[in-house]
Write an enzyme that holds these catalytic residues in place. Structure first.
Site, PDB file in Angstrom:
ATOM      1  N   HIS A   1     -59.719 -18.059  26.390  1.00 25.55           N
ATOM      2  CA  HIS A   1     -60.009 -16.791  26.726  1.00 25.55           C
ATOM      3  C   HIS A   1     -60.943 -16.115  25.902  1.00 25.55           C
ATOM      4  CE1 HIS A   1     -59.184 -12.442  27.553  1.00 25.55           C
ATOM      5  NE2 HIS A   1     -58.882 -12.247  26.004  1.00 25.55           N
TER       6      HIS A   1
ATOM      7  N   HIS B   1     -61.923  -6.534  30.355  1.00 25.62           N
ATOM      8  CA  HIS B   1     -61.358  -7.094  29.149  1.00 25.62           C
ATOM      9  C   HIS B   1     -62.043  -8.457  28.563  1.00 25.62           C
ATOM     10  CE1 HIS B   1     -57.513  -8.323  26.851  1.00 25.62           C
ATOM     11  NE2 HIS B   1     -58.583  -9.135  26.527  1.00 25.62           N
TER      12      HIS B   1
ATOM     13  N   GLU C   1     -78.363 -22.964  39.269  1.00 28.42           N
ATOM     14  CA  GLU C   1     -77.245 -24.083  39.024  1.00 28.42           C
ATOM     15  C   GLU C   1     -75.829 -23.446  39.210  1.00 28.42           C
ATOM     16  OE1 GLU C   1     -78.221 -27.126  36.397  1.00 28.42           O
ATOM     17  OE2 GLU C   1     -80.027 -27.589  37.643  1.00 28.42           O
TER      18      GLU C   1
ATOM     19  N   HIS D   1     -64.226 -12.914  25.210  1.00 25.17           N
ATOM     20  CA  HIS D   1     -64.659 -11.474  25.518  1.00 25.17           C
ATOM     21  C   HIS D   1     -66.250 -11.479  25.635  1.00 25.17           C
ATOM     22  CE1 HIS D   1     -61.170  -9.475  23.327  1.00 25.17           C
ATOM     23  NE2 HIS D   1     -60.536 -10.279  24.463  1.00 25.17           N
TER      24      HIS D   1
ATOM     25  N   GLU E   1     -51.092 -14.331  23.443  1.00 29.79           N
ATOM     26  CA  GLU E   1     -51.372 -14.668  24.932  1.00 29.79           C
ATOM     27  C   GLU E   1     -50.896 -15.934  25.266  1.00 29.79           C
ATOM     28  OE1 GLU E   1     -52.300 -12.443  26.802  1.00 29.79           O
ATOM     29  OE2 GLU E   1     -53.720 -10.963  25.758  1.00 29.79           O
TER      30      GLU E   1
END
Ligand code: 2HA
Ligand code: ZN
Length: 292
Positions: free
Chosen positions: A160, A231, A190, A162, A137
């Site tokens: 990134h 994803h 919050e 999951h 990525e």
């Protein structure tokens, strides 16, 4: 002593005075973040990736920046065709492709790499010592860094992941930025103060490609959090803690949503209360993401 001898001696002196890279705060931060994310169940197998823009002077305390170990292409799954000019010469520490977050802390030198971006490739300065390379990525990460640096010169981290409940929510909640953000804001008092800019959402797209990178970076012009539908999530921030905290807060809100979505809702945090909160914390929130 001849000139060449002097040069050699100078080189040795540099080596001698370098500190141990494994004690560098940025390596520790990468180890801690990946370990926490794994333990939280967000990054199964090789899921997730992190890139962290480093200060060249700080890296030079640990590594001889003239010593390039290998060069490899910028590409994710496809050949990279994007313009990296603004990042040329910048140094990042990045998780490796196919590597497991579970294993980073025990062997950072195999699972992480410190790389310098060049015109048409990536120069390895440290790490990936089993022949590995940067995350698939990387194009998405680099495009996000460019977008966030434009929005905030102090931006440093792209992450990134999951996260479980955020993903679960993707399957049962409308994937509309306003509605999704509004629901998250409603789940923890919050939330509106932590991510006042809300959450951007991309439809399901093929990962590892320049296309998803471009789309993510476009969203990152206005959001620090972008959901890749069904994803995972991208987060961006000035520090590892801030970036982790953004994703963690979304995940907490999503967890509360998933624990309550099937039950009758008796109480809720009202939009008027969110406005009061935003005022108190002096945050510039997405006004169009509230209802009344
Ligand atoms: O690096 O999470 O999206 C593994 C992934 C790809
Ligand atoms: Zn992923």
């Amino acid at each position: 002593m001849g000139f060449m001898d002097e040069l050699k001696k100078a080189g040795k002196d540099i080596k001698r005075s370098l500190m141990d890279i494994k004690s560098a705060p940025f390596v520790k931060e990468m180890c801690e973040a990946t370990a926490n994310m794994y333990r939280l169940g967000w990054d199964e197998r090789n899921g997730g990736n992190i890139s962290y823009l480093l200060d060249e002077k700080q890296v030079a305390e640990y590594l001889d920046l003239k010593n390039v170990i290998r060069i490899f292409p910028l590409a994710g799954v496809n050949a990279a065709e994007f313009d990296v000019t603004p990042l040329i010469g910048k140094i990042f520490i990045v998780t490796g492709t196919g590597k497991y977050f579970k294993n980073v802390a025990a062997d950072p030198e195999a699972n992480l790499g410190i790389v310098r971006i060049a015109k048409d490739g990536v120069e390895l300065l440290w790490g990936y010592n089993d022949g590995g390379r940067t995350t698939s990525e990387l194009p998405a990460h680099l495009m996000c860094h460019m977008a966030r640096l434009k929005a905030d010169p102090e931006h440093r981290v792209v992450m990134h992941s999951h996260p479980t409940y955020t993903l679960a929510m993707n399957f049962v909640h409308e994937l509309d930025e306003k509605k999704f953000t509004h629901t998250l804001w409603e789940m923890c008092t919050e939330c509106i103060a932590v991510f006042p800019d809300g959450v951007g959402i991309l439809p399901w797209m093929l990962c590892g490609t320049n296309g998803i990178g471009e789309a993510t970076a476009k969203k990152m012009e206005e959001f620090r959090l972008v959901i890749w539908s069904m994803h995972g999530i991208y987060g961006a921030g000035r520090t590892m803690d801030e970036t982790f905290g953004l994703i963690e807060t979304v995940e907490k809100a999503a967890q509360i949503y998933m624990l309550t979505a099937h039950l009758p809702r008796i109480n809720t945090i009202k939009d008027s209360q969110m406005r009061e909160l935003a005022k108190l914390f002096k945050v510039n929130y997405r006004k169009d993401f509230l209802d009344d």
